[in-house]
Structures are given as structure tokens and as C-alpha cells.
Write a protein that holds these residues in place. Structure first.
Motif, short mmCIF file in Angstrom:
data_model
loop_
_atom_site.label_atom_id
_atom_site.label_comp_id
_atom_site.label_asym_id
_atom_site.label_seq_id
_atom_site.Cartn_x
_atom_site.Cartn_y
_atom_site.Cartn_z
N ARG A 50 -36.75 72.21 34.58
CA ARG A 50 -38.21 72.38 34.59
C ARG A 50 -38.87 71.42 33.61
O ARG A 50 -39.88 70.77 33.94
N GLU A 54 -41.44 68.24 34.54
CA GLU A 54 -42.77 68.12 33.97
C GLU A 54 -42.95 66.79 33.24
O GLU A 54 -44.03 66.18 33.28
N GLU A 55 -41.89 66.31 32.58
CA GLU A 55 -41.97 65.03 31.87
C GLU A 55 -42.10 63.87 32.85
O GLU A 55 -42.84 62.92 32.60
N THR A 79 -41.42 72.00 42.03
CA THR A 79 -42.25 72.63 41.01
C THR A 79 -42.42 74.13 41.28
O THR A 79 -42.34 74.96 40.37
N ALA A 84 -42.72 75.62 37.44
CA ALA A 84 -43.20 74.72 36.40
C ALA A 84 -44.64 75.08 36.03
O ALA A 84 -45.30 75.90 36.70
N CYS A 88 -48.65 70.70 35.65
CA CYS A 88 -47.75 69.88 36.48
C CYS A 88 -48.05 70.10 37.96
O CYS A 88 -48.16 69.13 38.72
N ARG A 89 -48.18 71.34 38.36
CA ARG A 89 -48.47 71.65 39.76
C ARG A 89 -49.83 71.08 40.18
O ARG A 89 -49.95 70.48 41.26
#
Length: 286
Positions: A50, A54-55, A79, A84, A88-89
Motif C-alpha cells: 500500500r 501511494e509513493e 488501490t 489505499a 491516492c484514489r
């Protein structure tokens, strides 16, 4: 890499290659496996994946089109599986929505992993991406002149919107078979596509018919509201013949289809006589 002059496309391509090698959930999405995530994976492994996802999303260049829509949707699917963060989403939904015309139908069928709804697919995600597409294509979605249709519009002006309209119709035809999909959800997604970007409405008719078939408990009023989403004048002859014999449709809709088909037939016959009279007149002059 950017400071050394590497293009955003190359950076995005490198990140996509890295993601495919190190995000196991993404690889499963690419091969079309909808079994979500390996339930035997430890919380630590899922947590690491996760954070990595995100990174990668945070590192993607901001320019539109540098990452393929298929990659963005695969990341979005992962995601939802990894749960996540919302940032991010939201970033993936916004970017995929801006270039939604490049999507494939199978990539839009993102499984629902939330507990707030029982639908098979995440239709709320699709609605948000479609809303983003509408916002980023204000020219195509501005109110057109009454006499302008999709066929008469300047070449290319409505092409992305028309492509997305076909995608939406195909998407609704797929998710409409889900008995847990609410009528309001179906209507909200369908209503985001204006009538004038469709040259034919056979796809929307098929989606509505699928939904009514999967929801036999709908009232007459609810079925009528669904049918008013489509323009019966834009149905092909084959679709008109099917609708005229479709017992699932409300009677008022069937009557409307028959009236428009009669008018179409009269116009066709009248044009034949007009052409014939002109030919006879030309022959007489000769």
C-alpha cells in the motif's frame, strides 16, 4: 531524472515498469484476475504494498497523458484492493477521468471492495471518473445549438465524448445485470452523457433492457423514467423492432417507438417518390 532533462513520458514509463515488477496486485489486474488480493498475505506485506503504491502515484508527473489510461485504471483497481488512502484514489480517478476516452471497458469494471454498498462493481468510482471527464471536456459538453447533432458537428470536436458515450453504454449494460444496483445509480451515470453526443442509442437501449430484466420488481413509473433516458428517434431499425415486441417496456414507450418508426417509414417512402418524380421530369425534358 527530471532535473537532468528526462521527459515526463519517460519518467512515467519508468514508474509504470517499476510498478509492474513490484506491485503483485497490479500484475494480477493486468492479466484480468479479479480474485482481488491473496487473503493469505500478511498485514505487513499488504501494508508495504500500500505504501509503495501511494509513493508511485505521488511520483507520477502531473502532465496529462504521460501515463496510459490502462495503467492508471490498473493502479486504481489495486488501490481499492489495498484500501489505499483517499488522496491516492482521488488522484488516480482524476487522471483516468481526464483521458477516459482511451479506456477499455474491461478496465472500467473495478470490483467493489467497500462495505457501504452490495454492488458487484464500484459504480461510484465510475461516476466520479465520468464527472471528471465532463469537467475536462467543457467544449464538447457545452449546450450545443438545437440543430447540431453528433453527425453534423465539426470532425473531431465530439470524438472523445462520443467514444466515452459508447463506453458508458457498454458499462451500464454490464453492471445493469447486477440486481443490487440501484435505479438512481444507473440513472445518474446515464444522465451524465448528453443525448447529442450519440448518433445511435442502441447501446443505451440494451443497457436499459438489461437493467429492467435484472430488476423485475420495478414499478411502471420507474421503468418509464429509465426509458426516458434514451431518444427513441435514434434507435436503429433492428432496435426499434426489438423494442416494439419487448414486453418488459412500458406501454407508453412502445407506442412512442411505433410512432417514430411510422414517421421514419413515411419519410423514406416520400423520398422515394420525390426522387422518382425528379427522374421522370428530367427524362421528359430530354
Amino acid at each position: 531524472m527530471r532535473a537532468r532533462g528526462m521527459s515526463p513520458e519517460s519518467i512515467a514509463g519508468s514508474l509504470a515498469h517499476y510498478a509492474k515488477r513490484h506491485l503483485s496486485g497490479l500484475n494480477r489486474c493486468d492479466v484480468g484476475d479479479d480474485t482481488a488480493w491473496d487473503t493469505t498475505s500478511s498485514d505487513d506485506v499488504v501494508g508495504e504494498q500500500r505504501v509503495l503504491l501511494e509513493e508511485i502515484v505521488a511520483l507520477l508527473p502531473a502532465e496529462k497523458g504521460v501515463a496510459t489510461t490502462r495503467f492508471l485504471l490498473s493502479m486504481l483497481r489495486t488501490t481499492t484492493i489495498l484500501h489505499a488512502g483517499a488522496a491516492c484514489r482521488d488522484a488516480l480517478e482524476r487522471r483516468a477521468g481526464e483521458q477516459l476516452e482511451e479506456a477499455a471497458l474491461e478496465d472500467l469494471l473495478i470490483p467493489n471492495t467497500t462495505y457501504s454498498t452490495d454492488t458487484l462493481y464500484d459504480v461510484d468510482c465510475m461516476q466520479r471518473m465520468l464527472e471528471q471527464f465532463v469537467l475536462s471536456n467543457t467544449t464538447a459538453y457545452a449546450d450545443p445549438l438545437p440543430e447540431i447533432t453528433a453527425d453534423e458537428a465539426p470532425p473531431g470536436e465530439l470524438m472523445p465524448a462520443s467514444t466515452v458515450a459508447k463506453l458508458v453504454d457498454g458499462y451500464l449494460a454490464e453492471v445493469g445485470t447486477d440486481a443490487n444496483l440501484k435505479c438512481s445509480q444507473f440513472q445518474q451515470i446515464a444522465a451524465l452523457v448528453p443525448d447529442y453526443v450519440r448518433s445511435l442509442e442502441d447501446g443505451l437501449y440494451r443497457a436499459i433492457d438489461n437493467f429492467i430484466t435484472a430488476h423485475p420488481w420495478l414499478t411502471e413509473s420507474e421503468r418509464e423514467q429509465l426509458c426516458w433516458l434514451m431518444n427513441c428517434q435514434k434507435l436503429s431499425l433492428e432496435a426499434c423492432m426489438h423494442a416494439a415486441q419487448n414486453e418488459r417496456l412500458p406501454l407508453r414507450v412502445v407506442v412512442q417507438v411505433l410512432i417514430f418508426e411510422q414517421l421514419r417509414l413515411r419519410t423514406t417512402v416520400a423520398s422515394w417518390f420525390f426522387v422518382g418524380d425528379n427522374n421522370n421530369a428530367a427524362a421528359a425534358q430530354i
